[in-house]
Write a protein that holds these residues in place. Structure first.
Motif, short mmCIF file in Angstrom:
data_model
loop_
_atom_site.label_atom_id
_atom_site.label_comp_id
_atom_site.label_asym_id
_atom_site.label_seq_id
_atom_site.Cartn_x
_atom_site.Cartn_y
_atom_site.Cartn_z
N LEU A 283 8.27 -5.20 8.67
CA LEU A 283 8.24 -5.43 10.11
C LEU A 283 8.62 -4.13 10.82
CD1 LEU A 283 10.25 -8.80 10.22
CD2 LEU A 283 7.75 -8.53 10.37
N ALA A 284 7.99 -3.94 11.98
CA ALA A 284 8.36 -2.80 12.82
C ALA A 284 9.36 -3.33 13.85
CB ALA A 284 7.13 -2.23 13.51
N VAL A 285 10.52 -2.72 13.89
CA VAL A 285 11.54 -3.18 14.83
C VAL A 285 11.37 -2.42 16.14
CG1 VAL A 285 14.00 -3.47 15.25
CG2 VAL A 285 13.10 -3.60 12.91
N ILE A 286 11.20 -3.17 17.20
CA ILE A 286 10.93 -2.52 18.48
C ILE A 286 11.91 -2.97 19.54
CG2 ILE A 286 8.48 -2.10 18.16
CD1 ILE A 286 8.41 -4.79 20.06
N ASN A 287 11.97 -2.17 20.57
CA ASN A 287 12.78 -2.49 21.73
C ASN A 287 11.86 -2.46 22.92
OD1 ASN A 287 14.89 -2.89 23.42
ND2 ASN A 287 15.59 -0.75 23.37
N LEU A 296 12.04 1.40 16.93
CA LEU A 296 13.43 1.76 16.59
C LEU A 296 13.63 1.97 15.10
CD1 LEU A 296 15.39 -0.77 18.82
CD2 LEU A 296 14.84 1.61 19.33
N GLY A 297 12.92 1.18 14.33
CA GLY A 297 13.11 1.28 12.88
C GLY A 297 12.14 0.38 12.14
N ILE A 298 12.32 0.36 10.83
CA ILE A 298 11.44 -0.41 9.95
C ILE A 298 12.32 -1.31 9.09
CG2 ILE A 298 9.98 -0.16 7.89
CD1 ILE A 298 8.38 0.68 10.18
N VAL A 299 11.86 -2.53 8.89
CA VAL A 299 12.57 -3.41 7.96
C VAL A 299 11.60 -3.91 6.91
CG1 VAL A 299 13.78 -5.60 7.70
CG2 VAL A 299 14.28 -4.15 9.65
N GLY A 300 11.84 -3.55 5.67
CA GLY A 300 11.06 -4.09 4.58
C GLY A 300 11.81 -5.28 3.99
N SER A 301 11.09 -6.17 3.32
CA SER A 301 11.75 -7.39 2.81
C SER A 301 12.87 -7.04 1.83
CB SER A 301 10.72 -8.30 2.14
OG SER A 301 10.05 -7.58 1.13
N ASN A 302 12.75 -5.86 1.20
CA ASN A 302 13.81 -5.45 0.25
C ASN A 302 15.18 -5.29 0.91
OD1 ASN A 302 12.75 -3.29 1.67
ND2 ASN A 302 13.21 -1.81 0.06
N ARG A 303 15.16 -5.08 2.25
CA ARG A 303 16.41 -4.93 2.99
C ARG A 303 17.23 -6.23 3.00
NH1 ARG A 303 18.44 -0.10 5.49
NH2 ARG A 303 16.99 1.32 4.54
N PHE A 304 16.57 -7.34 2.75
CA PHE A 304 17.27 -8.63 2.85
C PHE A 304 18.01 -8.99 1.56
CE2 PHE A 304 13.55 -9.85 5.83
CZ PHE A 304 14.10 -9.07 6.84
N MET A 318 18.04 -2.45 9.92
CA MET A 318 16.77 -1.70 9.81
C MET A 318 17.02 -0.27 9.34
SD MET A 318 16.06 -0.94 13.81
CE MET A 318 17.11 0.20 14.69
N LYS A 319 15.98 0.31 8.76
CA LYS A 319 16.04 1.72 8.39
C LYS A 319 15.74 2.50 9.66
CE LYS A 319 13.61 4.76 5.10
NZ LYS A 319 14.43 5.89 5.06
N LYS A 320 16.72 3.35 10.04
CA LYS A 320 16.61 3.99 11.36
C LYS A 320 15.99 5.38 11.30
CE LYS A 320 20.52 1.68 13.35
NZ LYS A 320 21.93 1.75 12.98
N ASN A 321 16.49 6.19 10.40
CA ASN A 321 15.95 7.56 10.40
C ASN A 321 14.62 7.59 9.64
OD1 ASN A 321 17.34 6.90 8.19
ND2 ASN A 321 18.51 8.80 8.02
N ILE A 322 13.62 7.07 10.34
CA ILE A 322 12.30 6.99 9.72
C ILE A 322 11.51 8.25 10.05
CG2 ILE A 322 11.85 4.53 9.47
CD1 ILE A 322 11.02 4.51 12.39
#
Ligand code: ADP
Ligand code: MG
Length: 378
Positions: A283-287, A296-304, A318-322
């Motif tokens: 998922l792309a995390v947006i504001n 803002l960042g990226i969240v892959g399912s592995n983050r869960f 989320m992973k921020k420094n993309i």
């Protein structure tokens, strides 16, 4: 700079060999006319230096109708290189290169220094080759002399009709590379004819694909490969061509455009639902702000994995420094960046920092599998 307007050519009222052809070539541009034998390339080219007169239509050079220009002065400003260049066998190399200069009555001292300089440019040193005869040179060397001769009068325009067709593949590649180098140095306006699409792609700033006396598509090599206008161009170019020239592939060609976005304040539980529903693992995390969506960042399912508190918000995990990838970055650079930084998901952005898509190994494989010909087995 050079403009062909509604050019038609037929002989004795028969079928049109060139059929309502329009072409615009900018100053300093390298344009390649490519098409099968007999489609009208040579005829089109020869109309530009008035070796052939069109049946109808108009050709302008710097806005001036070439009909109003004296043929000789027109040709002085247009270098012409053809296959089996037609060097004069009984003239030395020096005299061959100087042909036009002699015709123009340039003084002998100037001619000599010009010939020396030209022979330097084509990397056949004057002291070694000037006094030789064409038959004492290889085919590739003779063709270089042909190029030097075309450059001698310092024309703005150079027409080249299949100049390298008769050469063996290796010499041919060398001369192509040299021509590109020359073009970088001299920035002439070049119209180059070939039936070889590989040559066209390698050399042209733009390619005009011809069929039956018409230009079917006139575009950059990249556009022609990626977006062939119709089936004819597609077949002529060849379906697996893009893969043979992977430099033409850019980030936007390999990204997955269907990016699922999620707001920064959504919880893990909600995100998992969204992923399931959309059958995606990223998922792309947006504001959202003032109608703009900032990534803002990226969240892959592995983050869960290992997260038990499903109320945690996206902005916290989320992973921020993309590393954001510009849309026009070549595939090879994208692959290198991904490898060097061990990236799983790479967001692709436009010039305004808007998210266009995400590159993952899956999206890369999808594109590559489309390009690799189906008949091949692995
Ligand atoms: N002087 C001529 N008289 C009649 N037909 C010609 C003449 N010159 C060329 N053609 C025909 O025009 C067509 C296009 O020729 P050309 O421009 O040489 O094609 P290309 O350079 O693309 O191979 C060919 O079918 C050729 O036979
Ligand atoms: Mg021809």
């Amino acid at each position: 700079m050079i403009q062909l307007k509604n050019i038609c050519k037929s002989y004795n009222g028969k079928k049109k060999i060139v059929d309502d052809l329009n072409l615009y070539v900018n100053k300093g541009e390298f344009v390649v006319l490519v098409g099968e034998s007999g489609c009208g390339k040579t005829t089109t080219m020869k109309m530009i230096n008035r070796l052939i007169e069109p049946t109808s239509g108009q050709i302008l050079i710097n806005g001036k109708d070439i009909k109003s220009i004296n043929k000789n002065s027109l040709r002085k400003n247009i270098g012409f290189v053809i296959q089996n260049i037609g060097l004069f066998p009984h003239y030395t190399i020096e005299k061959n290169i100087a042909t036009v200069l002699n015709l123009c009555k340039v003084n002998p001292k100037t001619i000599k220094s010009k010939v020396k300089n030209l022979m330097n440019i084509i990397e056949l040193p004057y002291d070694v080759y000037a006094k030789r005869y064409p038959r004492e040179l290889s085919g590739g060397q003779q063709q270089r002399i042909g190029v030097a001769r075309a450059l001698a009068n310092e024309p703005d325009i150079i027409l080249m009709d299949e100049p390298f067709s008769a050469l063996d593949p290796i010499t041919r590649e060398q001369l192509q590379d040299e021509l590109l180098r020359l073009q970088d140095e001299l920035s002439k306006t070049i119209i180059f004819v070939t039936h070889d699409i590989d040559e066209a792609i390698k050399l042209g700033d733009k390619i005009a694909v011809m069929c039956d006396g018409k230009i079917v598509q006139y575009d950059t090599p990249e556009e022609i490969l990626k977006n062939p206008k119709n089936e004819f161009v597609e077949n002529f170019v060849g379906k697996d061509r893009l893969w043979k020239t992977p430099d033409m592939l850019r980030a936007q060609d390999i990204m997955n455009k269907e990016v699922v976005k999620v707001h920064a304040n959504r919880s893990v539980a909600q995100a998992i639902e969204i992923m399931k529903k959309n059958d995606t693992d990223v998922l792309a995390v947006i504001n959202k702000k003032d109608n703009n969506e900032k990534l803002l960042g990226i969240v892959g399912s592995n983050r869960f994995y290992g997260i038990n508190d499903h109320s945690i918000k996206m902005k916290d995990i989320m992973k921020k420094n993309i590393i954001k990838i510009p849309f026009d970055m070549p595939l090879t650079d994208v692959l290198n960046i991904r490898q060097d930084n061990k990236l799983k998901y790479s967001p692709v952005i436009d010039v305004h920092d808007n998210l266009l898509g995400i590159i993952s190994n899956t999206s890369i494989l999808n594109v590559l599998s489309q390009i690799v010909p189906e008949s091949e087995e692995y």
